[in-house]
Design an enzyme around this catalytic site. Structure first.
Site: not given
Ligand code: NAD
Length: 349
Positions: A235, A237, A261, A266, A298
């Site tokens: 969760t 980076r 996440d 991304e 995210h």
């Protein structure tokens, strides 16, 4: 001074709701742009005093030069991480502030949600029962109690993870460049080296920042040291994980499951709706085919409490800058060195 003008990038409806509400007590002139900040959109910042940016805006050297040449005085990041800014290029030109803490609970609790979902397969159960399928074959999990969890990075979020994992009665191993030994007296946690953490953990959860040292922390060599079937939770980076190595290890079963996440690439996809489009990123598309991989976009930070705190601290940071008071949330690439002037002047330069 006239009203401070803020160019706000990568705006989503919830940003507007929380910032507009909080801005009633600050009175700034905020212009909300849907676009992300990049070299292609930086010209929108002309005529503003402050740029407010988020995790997937790109503040590399040429963007910073443009901002500086157009008299932008402050970059207010409305997030904790700042790996997307070239701080060296900003130094002595534009001050940069962030929101170091808004709700470590939000992110840690999301990491636990990913863990429990992957373990007990509630994502699959949800679809089964909605289809009147009450069969539980294939949904077997494991007791968290007594298993070993490795926490890498024991700062604000990692610490909350430790307290939650402690509640599950797990064995907790931790690694941090700067161990907080008090945690060992408060919880059932032991600081150890990375190799031991890799070898013993049933679940590894990443809570360190993305830096030159931590990029691709999860890579073929480190995966080779992990317990076969380990669960990886990220969760923090995306760049902490070498996604191609993760894919290979998922295929071979070396990694048993992954809750992500965040994702290395991304910025093109996360926070956007691609349900009517084609995903051209083959790595992301392949990851999405695994039922033992859970990807969220995210959203670790995404609670009402966190959004309220983000809006308040961001606007307070801007107010502090223009009121010339101590900028406690300033970041610069010299902040950890003796050369940083902040202690003496209240600002880094
Ligand atoms: P923090 O600064 O409080 O803690 C980070 C910890 O990592 C520190 O204790 C630091 O010593 C440690 N660390 C630094 N380099 C390390 C290394 N090479 N190896 C091991 N440990 C190292 O940060 P935090 O508030 O706990 O946030 C952690 C990360 O979570 C942030 O960097 C950010 O990237 C991420 N984050 C994600 C979301 C989300 O929505 N998913 C939200 C907020 C933060």
């Amino acid at each position: 001074m006239s009203t401070v003008k803020i160019a706000f990038f990568d705006t989503k409806p919830y940003d507007k709701t929380f910032f507009a509400g909080e801005n009633k007590q600050f009175g700034f002139d905020i212009k909300y742009f849907d676009l992300k900040l990049s070299v292609d959109t930086v010209a929108l910042c002309n005529e503003f005093d402050v740029v407010c940016a988020f995790v997937n805006d790109r503040l590399q050297q040429n963007v910073l030069e443009h901002l500086y040449n157009n008299n932008i005085k402050l970059i207010a990041m409305r997030c904790a991480g700042y790996n997307n800014i070239d701080l060296a290029a900003a130094y002595k030109k534009i001050h940069v502030v962030r929101v170091p803490e808004y709700s470590p609970f939000a992110v840690a609790e999301h990491a636990v949600a990913l863990m429990l979902t992957l373990n007990r397969k509630t994502h699959k159960a949800f679809y089964r029962t909605r289809d009147n399928n009450f069969n539980i074959n294939g949904l077997m999990g494991f007791d968290m109690h007594g298993k070993t969890v490795g926490i890498i990075g024991t700062g604000r979020i990692g610490r909350i993870m430790i307290s939650i994992m402690n509640g599950f009665n797990m064995n907790i191993l931790a690694y941090d460049l700067h161990p907080d030994k008090q945690l060992e007296t408060r919880f059932q946690v032991t600081y150890t080296d990375l190799d031991t953490l890799y070898a013993r953990s049933d679940i590894i959860s990443l809570h360190c920042p993305l830096t030159r040292e931590t990029r691709h922390l999860v890579n073929p060599a480190s995966i080779g040291k992990m317990k076969p079937g380990v669960m990886i939770i990220n969760t923090s980076r995306g760049g902490l994980v070498d996604t191609k190595a993760l894919l290979a290890a998922l295929k071979s079963g070396m990694i048993g499951s992954a809750g992500l996440d965040v994702y290395e690439e991304e910025s093109e996809y996360f926070f956007e709706d691609f349900s009517y489009s084609i995903i051209s990123d083959d790595t992301l598309a392949r990851l999405l085919t695994f039922s033992n991989v859970l990807i969220t976009s995210h959203q670790g930070f995404f609670t009402g409490e966190a959004l309220h705190n983000i809006a308040h601290t961001t606007l307070q940071n801007i107010k502090d800058y223009f009121a010339d008071t101590y900028l406690k949330n300033e970041i610069c690439y010299k902040c950890d060195s003796d050369e940083c002037m902040k202690e003496k002047q209240g600002k880094c330069f």
